[in-house]
Design an enzyme around this catalytic site. Structure first.
Site, PDB file in Angstrom:
ATOM      1  CB  CYS A   7     -27.241 -18.058 -25.229  1.00 46.40           C
ATOM      2  SG  CYS A   7     -26.599 -16.809 -26.134  1.00 46.40           S
ATOM      3  CG  ASP A  18     -20.951 -20.590 -31.069  1.00 47.39           C
ATOM      4  OD1 ASP A  18     -21.970 -19.835 -30.362  1.00 47.39           O
ATOM      5  OD2 ASP A  18     -20.814 -19.391 -30.956  1.00 47.39           O
TER       6      ASP A  18
HETATM    7  C1  RUB Z   1     -24.310 -17.271 -28.629  1.00 50.09           C
HETATM    8  C2  RUB Z   1     -24.353 -18.311 -28.889  1.00 50.09           C
HETATM    9  C3  RUB Z   1     -25.751 -19.458 -29.676  1.00 50.09           C
HETATM   10  C4  RUB Z   1     -24.909 -19.971 -30.738  1.00 50.09           C
HETATM   11  C5  RUB Z   1     -26.024 -20.578 -32.045  1.00 50.09           C
HETATM   12  O1  RUB Z   1     -23.449 -16.784 -28.166  1.00 50.09           O
HETATM   13  O2  RUB Z   1     -24.062 -18.831 -27.714  1.00 50.09           O
HETATM   14  O3  RUB Z   1     -26.321 -19.942 -28.896  1.00 50.09           O
HETATM   15  O4  RUB Z   1     -23.849 -18.910 -31.147  1.00 50.09           O
HETATM   16  O5  RUB Z   1     -26.971 -18.763 -32.198  1.00 50.09           O
HETATM   17  P1  RUB Z   1     -23.199 -14.873 -28.481  1.00 50.09           P
HETATM   18  P2  RUB Z   1     -27.665 -18.823 -33.678  1.00 50.09           P
HETATM   19  O6  RUB Z   1     -24.242 -14.313 -27.678  1.00 50.09           O
HETATM   20  O7  RUB Z   1     -21.192 -14.698 -27.093  1.00 50.09           O
HETATM   21  O8  RUB Z   1     -22.331 -15.294 -30.163  1.00 50.09           O
HETATM   22  O9  RUB Z   1     -28.165 -19.856 -32.713  1.00 50.09           O
HETATM   23  O10 RUB Z   1     -28.401 -17.474 -33.498  1.00 50.09           O
HETATM   24  O11 RUB Z   1     -26.856 -19.145 -34.638  1.00 50.09           O
END
Ligand code: RUB
Length: 317
Positions: free
Chosen positions: A135, A204
């Site tokens: 992701c 998340d």
């Molecule tokens: C984003 C996702 C990321 C986490 C952490 O999902 O799963 O791995 O949110 O992100 P989406 P960060 O694109 O559906 O929001 O490290 O930037 O907080």
């Protein structure tokens, strides 16, 4: 004038909610900062002077922000941090200033946490390592970019992350940071894992049992890593820890529109499409949770949560 200012205030909340829902603002850290910032704007521009009315309107604004995406507890923690102390404030001005100060403080702390995790996490990466990420996690990317900045020679496999294809953002981010990056489709994860030393993903939500909720497919990446003896590292600020899970709350996994998966008319109408966008990785597949207060095993999360949230944990709504 009063009507105009209320309109401006409502617009701040509405715009933030639609930006989060439609993924113009995405990623658990960014949506948490956006939620806190929206409440700062709400409080700062609030036209009335009645303390009780302000508390009521603030609760509605907070609820509206929280309805934008259900899975990342960072948003819940960012919103609740911003509202700390409001119930015991004695004047409207005191309550308003608390929201403004708390919300700004949350964002500063959040940015600092991300920077600290980059420094701590980069120490886990060795010269010559092959990594995988899934992701688009700004925190995991920060760790990898820091290792490269320190002169480590590493290679990264980044998954496409269907259906929304956040992997395209990731390879752009990594390439800009000078990282030797290869994009793979999600189905290539297990096949490529035999070449990987370490996995770095974001979070998340982290539950009290140390499980991870992150982008759909993270659990498959972790299971493939476990089979191939690759180390699994979760990069997570502590505001992604969910105190509510200590008392049995189950994390809601967001389902998004099927238009993200298939185009209209592409499949027969009697075929259903199921589009859950997050999954749960059990603690047993995780080696390290890298936070701004240090690296811990998943089994340590409960104790850290109890200490961090203290007595306030018993007032959770
Ligand atoms: C984003 C996702 C990321 C986490 C952490 O999902 O799963 O791995 O949110 O992100 P989406 P960060 O694109 O559906 O929001 O490290 O930037 O907080």
């Amino acid at each position: 004038m009063v009507r105009f200012r209320l309109q401006v205030v409502n617009d701040i909340i509405r715009t933030t909610v639609s930006d989060i829902k439609d993924m113009r603002i995405r990623g658990a850290g960014r949506i948490a900062r956006a939620g806190a910032t929206a409440l700062v704007g709400f409080a700062d521009g609030y036209a009335g002077r009645d303390l009780e009315q302000f508390r009521k309107d603030l609760r509605v604004a907070a609820g509206t922000i929280l309805s934008s995406r259900p899975t990342a507890v960072s948003l819940w923690n960012g919103v609740h941090y911003s509202m700390r102390g409001v119930d015991s404030a004695e004047t409207f001005e005191a309550a308003r200033d608390l929201v403004v100060d708390n919300g700004k403080e949350f964002c500063v702390n959040s940015e600092q946490a991300v920077a600290k995790i980059a420094k701590i996490g980069a120490k886990r990466i060795k010269d010559g390592d092959v990594l995988m990420t899934h992701c688009n996690s700004s925190v995991a990317i920060g760790v990898i970019a820091e290792a490269v900045r320190q002169g480590k020679d590493i290679k990264v496999f980044a998954t496409e992350s269907r259906p929304w294809r956040q992997g395209i953002l990731t390879v752009n981010d990594l390439s800009k940071a000078g990282v030797d990056t290869t994009l793979i489709i999600d189905s290539a994860v297990r096949s490529v894992m035999s070449r990987v030393d370490r996995v770095f993903v974001g979070a998340d939500t982290i539950t009290s049992s140390g499980s991870l909720i992150n982008k759909i497919g993270t659990s498959q990446v972790a299971m493939a890593a476990s089979e191939a003896r690759a180390e699994v590292n979760v990069c997570s600020e502590t505001y992604k820890f969910s105190p509510k899970t200590m008392f049995g709350d189950v994390v809601t996994i967001e389902e998004r529109d099927i238009s993200e998966v298939v185009k209209p008319g592409e499949i027969p109408e009697d075929v259903a499409v199921f589009n859950p966008v997050f999954d749960t990785t059990p603690a047993k597949y995780i080696d390290n949770i890298i936070t701004e207060i240090g690296i811990m095993a998943p089994g340590a999360v409960y104790g850290v949560m109890a200490k961090m949230f203290g007595e306030s944990i018993f007032d959770l709504e």
